[in-house]
Enzyme design. Structure first.
Site, PDB file in Angstrom:
ATOM      1  CB  CYS A  78      49.559  45.277  38.217  1.00  0.00           C
ATOM      2  SG  CYS A  78      50.669  44.239  37.267  1.00  0.00           S
ATOM      3  CB  CYS A  83      50.646  41.030  38.423  1.00  0.00           C
ATOM      4  SG  CYS A  83      49.022  41.714  38.200  1.00  0.00           S
ATOM      5  CE  LYS A  86      51.120  36.394  40.679  1.00  0.00           C
ATOM      6  NZ  LYS A  86      49.743  36.671  40.375  1.00  0.00           N
ATOM      7  CE1 TYR A 213      43.117  34.549  37.541  1.00  0.00           C
ATOM      8  CE2 TYR A 213      40.890  34.591  38.407  1.00  0.00           C
ATOM      9  CZ  TYR A 213      41.754  34.574  37.333  1.00  0.00           C
ATOM     10  OH  TYR A 213      41.261  34.570  36.062  1.00  0.00           O
ATOM     11  CD  GLU A 217      48.102  33.929  41.269  1.00  0.00           C
ATOM     12  OE1 GLU A 217      47.987  33.811  40.054  1.00  0.00           O
ATOM     13  OE2 GLU A 217      48.179  35.049  41.830  1.00  0.00           O
ATOM     14  NE  ARG A 234      31.388  32.520  48.385  1.00  0.00           N
ATOM     15  CZ  ARG A 234      30.876  33.596  47.869  1.00  0.00           C
ATOM     16  NH1 ARG A 234      30.236  34.463  48.620  1.00  0.00           N
ATOM     17  NH2 ARG A 234      31.011  33.850  46.580  1.00  0.00           N
ATOM     18  CG  HIS A 472      60.070  14.924  20.221  1.00  0.00           C
ATOM     19  ND1 HIS A 472      59.130  14.497  21.136  1.00  0.00           N
ATOM     20  CD2 HIS A 472      61.098  14.048  20.283  1.00  0.00           C
ATOM     21  CE1 HIS A 472      59.573  13.386  21.717  1.00  0.00           C
ATOM     22  NE2 HIS A 472      60.763  13.098  21.225  1.00  0.00           N
ATOM     23  CD  GLU A 477      56.455  16.384  21.784  1.00  0.00           C
ATOM     24  OE1 GLU A 477      56.534  16.029  20.598  1.00  0.00           O
ATOM     25  OE2 GLU A 477      57.250  16.007  22.669  1.00  0.00           O
TER      26      GLU A 477
HETATM   27  P1  NDP Z   1      38.376  35.484  43.219  1.00  0.00           P
HETATM   28  O1  NDP Z   1      37.143  36.097  42.715  1.00  0.00           O
HETATM   29  O2  NDP Z   1      39.305  34.825  42.265  1.00  0.00           O
HETATM   30  O3  NDP Z   1      38.006  34.389  44.326  1.00  0.00           O
HETATM   31  C1  NDP Z   1      37.250  34.737  45.442  1.00  0.00           C
HETATM   32  C2  NDP Z   1      37.147  33.540  46.373  1.00  0.00           C
HETATM   33  O4  NDP Z   1      36.598  33.976  47.604  1.00  0.00           O
HETATM   34  C3  NDP Z   1      36.262  32.443  45.855  1.00  0.00           C
HETATM   35  O5  NDP Z   1      36.775  31.220  46.276  1.00  0.00           O
HETATM   36  C4  NDP Z   1      34.919  32.746  46.520  1.00  0.00           C
HETATM   37  O6  NDP Z   1      34.149  31.597  46.810  1.00  0.00           O
HETATM   38  C5  NDP Z   1      35.348  33.346  47.838  1.00  0.00           C
HETATM   39  N1  NDP Z   1      34.445  34.382  48.330  1.00  0.00           N
HETATM   40  C6  NDP Z   1      33.910  35.383  47.628  1.00  0.00           C
HETATM   41  N2  NDP Z   1      33.151  36.164  48.415  1.00  0.00           N
HETATM   42  C7  NDP Z   1      33.198  35.627  49.649  1.00  0.00           C
HETATM   43  C8  NDP Z   1      32.607  35.964  50.891  1.00  0.00           C
HETATM   44  N3  NDP Z   1      31.822  37.035  51.013  1.00  0.00           N
HETATM   45  N4  NDP Z   1      32.866  35.188  51.955  1.00  0.00           N
HETATM   46  C9  NDP Z   1      33.671  34.128  51.836  1.00  0.00           C
HETATM   47  N5  NDP Z   1      34.250  33.756  50.695  1.00  0.00           N
HETATM   48  C10 NDP Z   1      34.017  34.493  49.609  1.00  0.00           C
HETATM   49  O7  NDP Z   1      39.086  36.625  44.065  1.00  0.00           O
HETATM   50  P2  NDP Z   1      40.607  36.920  44.447  1.00  0.00           P
HETATM   51  O8  NDP Z   1      40.528  37.793  45.634  1.00  0.00           O
HETATM   52  O9  NDP Z   1      41.410  35.677  44.505  1.00  0.00           O
HETATM   53  O10 NDP Z   1      41.125  37.764  43.196  1.00  0.00           O
HETATM   54  C11 NDP Z   1      40.453  38.956  42.807  1.00  0.00           C
HETATM   55  C12 NDP Z   1      40.644  39.196  41.328  1.00  0.00           C
HETATM   56  O11 NDP Z   1      41.975  39.588  41.082  1.00  0.00           O
HETATM   57  C13 NDP Z   1      40.438  37.946  40.473  1.00  0.00           C
HETATM   58  O12 NDP Z   1      39.101  37.791  40.108  1.00  0.00           O
HETATM   59  C14 NDP Z   1      41.327  38.217  39.290  1.00  0.00           C
HETATM   60  O13 NDP Z   1      40.583  38.875  38.309  1.00  0.00           O
HETATM   61  C15 NDP Z   1      42.400  39.134  39.825  1.00  0.00           C
HETATM   62  N6  NDP Z   1      43.670  38.385  39.971  1.00  0.00           N
HETATM   63  C16 NDP Z   1      44.247  37.841  38.853  1.00  0.00           C
HETATM   64  C17 NDP Z   1      45.423  37.128  38.962  1.00  0.00           C
HETATM   65  C18 NDP Z   1      46.020  36.516  37.741  1.00  0.00           C
HETATM   66  O14 NDP Z   1      45.651  36.912  36.639  1.00  0.00           O
HETATM   67  N7  NDP Z   1      46.928  35.542  37.879  1.00  0.00           N
HETATM   68  C19 NDP Z   1      46.096  36.949  40.238  1.00  0.00           C
HETATM   69  C20 NDP Z   1      45.396  37.548  41.348  1.00  0.00           C
HETATM   70  C21 NDP Z   1      44.233  38.236  41.203  1.00  0.00           C
HETATM   71  P3  NDP Z   1      33.216  30.837  45.750  1.00  0.00           P
HETATM   72  O15 NDP Z   1      33.917  29.559  45.442  1.00  0.00           O
HETATM   73  O16 NDP Z   1      31.957  30.620  46.479  1.00  0.00           O
HETATM   74  O17 NDP Z   1      33.075  31.721  44.577  1.00  0.00           O
END
Ligand code: NDP
Length: 483
Positions: A78, A83, A86, A213, A217, A234, A472, A477
């Site tokens: 983080c 976090c 970022k 996420y 971002e 994917r 307001h 609101e």
């Molecule tokens: P996420 O789980 O949010 O998203 C993963 C993405 O990658 C999805 O779009 C998923 O596709 C795709 N994916 C997963 N596995 C594969 C694979 N094997 N091959 C290709 N594509 C794949 O992961 P992030 O890495 O973005 O973030 C990790 C974690 O970090 C989050 O879950 C969150 O908890 C935390 N985080 C929180 C933040 C916040 O609170 N603002 C900011 C950044 C991170 P599909 O659509 O098929 O699922």
């Protein structure tokens, strides 16, 4: 307040047993009867991230003799590469929009220019400041620090990379998670969120794999800074788990801002060209060129080579450490908190788990975490935030629900000639009038949602929201004016 049935949210881990809370272990170092302490430490923590630092500091404050080992930098994901840096990049890149809009408010802005190196180095400077602050916190609580990798060698022993072995009455694993890179040819040419904060220059064309996420971002950051961004996923969805209407709105706005999306496109290969650029080939598509390829396809619990097999701890399907509601593993003396347990991968949860662990084990105050109604946000541009059940989840779990929404053009957007609209959505249990979900996309959505999440968690009803006088003019609101 009506005694509304508490809805379950999808995130909540379901403990399959109701264990008795752990009792405070006698301090190994302070027993008057013992000539020599039975263990070197009361607590040895592996990993000094959000969960590990909180657990170390609070356990020490409860009187435990604590040591923590960290193989990279104190502060963890983080603070060091997540976090915090970022969010600073989000702030930095958001000025592009503010400066553009400023002209509508009468400001004359000279020729604009942006220097990535200045933003990057200032952000990294802030990371250093926080790293020092976290180190000082541990120091001032008398927590001994080892800046090296530690592995588990037994129920009460750890070995440092330098070869030294220490014993501890209790071991806490708080090693977090690590970016997953799917297997494809040329994957070694891609960066992850670990490296993105150190780019030597701003790339012109960025390809981001994943649509969660981190992907969205950074898509927002790079897009605002003027890079051409292509998000490749994917599947055919972005931000799985968030409310569908908000995801659609984010997709629509970001596409209008110039972000390109390619769905149902697994990576085939990435090849490095002689000029340092990359040739990206997606399955079934013509290759295209990029200056940077970033992979953001999820994070995997950091358990490889940790020695958990030596103490009989069997990992879960994603490599996570299974724990009970008191963060106990199957080995009595070993606990785990934070992303390594893959309960909810969010910093405030790791911190709460670390605090609860310390209070339970060393503070004579056994307690576990309530995983219901955890607010979360995606700092995309515009940002998106939510708490409780989405419309889909509510229909599935509650049956009869009411959905209220406000689809509005924020005043500041109207004045600046921006056509982007905000969308707030409230999900209400029809039987009790209780608000069970709140979802928002629009400027400052996370700031507004944090306050509203208190009302949702407290079990307030739609009538309670309506009875509150609007503030307001504000975007917030809309929360009390939804029809
Ligand atoms: P996420 O789980 O949010 O998203 C993963 C993405 O990658 C999805 O779009 C998923 O596709 C795709 N994916 C997963 N596995 C594969 C694979 N094997 N091959 C290709 N594509 C794949 O992961 P992030 O890495 O973005 O973030 C990790 C974690 O970090 C989050 O879950 C969150 O908890 C935390 N985080 C929180 C933040 C916040 O609170 N603002 C900011 C950044 C991170 P599909 O659509 O098929 O699922």
């Amino acid at each position: 307040m009506p005694a509304a049935k508490k809805p379950k949210v999808a995130q909540k881990p379901a403990p399959d047993r109701k264990p008795a809370p752990p009792t405070k272990p006698a301090s190994s170092s302070k027993s008057p009867a013992a000539k020599k302490p039975a263990f070197d430490y009361d607590l040895f923590v592996i990993g000094a991230g959000s969960g590990g630092v909180r657990a170390s500091r609070v356990s020490a404050a409860h009187g435990a003799k604590v040591a923590v080992a960290e193989e990279f930098r104190i502060g963890g994901t983080c603070v060091i590469r997540g976090c915090v840096p970022k969010k600073l990049l989000v702030y930095g890149s958001h000025f592009a929009e503010e400066l553009q809009d400023a002209a509508h408010y009468g400001w004359t802005i000279g020729k604009l220019s942006f220097d990535w190196n200045v933003l990057r180095d200032t952000v990294l400077g802030d990371v250093d400041r926080l790293n020092a602050a976290y180190t000082t916190t541990l120091e001032s609580h008398g927590v001994e620090r080892f800046l090296e990798r530690a592995t588990i060698t037994g129920p009460n022993s750890v070995k440092l990379a330098s070869g030294k072995t220490y014993t501890a009455k209790t071991i806490l694993v708080a090693t977090g998670a690590w970016p997953v890179i799917p297997e494809f040819k040329g994957a070694q040419h891609c960066i992850t969120s670990n490296e993105v904060f150190h780019l030597p220059s701003l790339p012109k064309r960025v390809v981001i794999a994943g649509a969660g996420y981190i992907a969205l971002e950074f898509a927002g950051i790079f897009n605002a800074l003027g890079c051409h961004v292509t998000v490749v996923n994917r599947s055919d969805a972005i931000l799985r788990g968030y409310d569908e209407s908000l995801r659609d709105r984010l997709l629509q706005i970001t596409m209008a801002r110039g972000i390109e999306y390619k769905f149902n496109c697994p990576f085939d290969s990435v090849a490095k060209n002689e000029d340092g650029t990359f040739q990206v080939t997606l399955a079934g598509h013509d290759p295209f060129c990029a200056d940077l390829v970033m992979v953001a396809t999820g994070r995997k619990p950091n358990t490889d080579g940790l020695g958990l097999d030596k103490v009989g701890i069997k990992l879960g399907l994603k490599g996570e450490i299974p724990v009970d509601e008191f963060s106990r593993t199957s080995c009595k003396s070993i606990y785990a908190v934070g992303d390594v347990t893959d309960r909810v991968q969010l910093t405030p949860i790791a911190i709460r788990e670390g605090q609860a662990f310390a209070d339970t084990v060393f503070g004579d105050n056994p307690r576990s975490i309530d995983y219901d109604f955890i607010p979360s946000a995606v700092f995309s541009q515009p940002p998106l935030a939510g708490v409780g059940l989405t419309e889909g989840q509510a229909r599935e779990t509650l049956g009869s629900i009411k959905v209220f929404s406000s689809d509005f053009r924020p005043m500041k957007n109207v004045f600046a000639g921006r056509h982007e609209r905000g969308l707030y959505k409230m999900i209400v249990d029809a039987a009790t009038d209780r608000v069970v979900g709140l979802h928002m996309i629009g400027p400052e959505a996370p700031e507004i949602l944090q306050a509203a999440a208190i009302a949702v968690r407290a079990g307030l009803t739609k009538a309670d929201f309506d009875a509150t006088v609007a503030l307001h003019p504000s975007m917030a609101e809309e929360l009390v004016l939804m029809r």
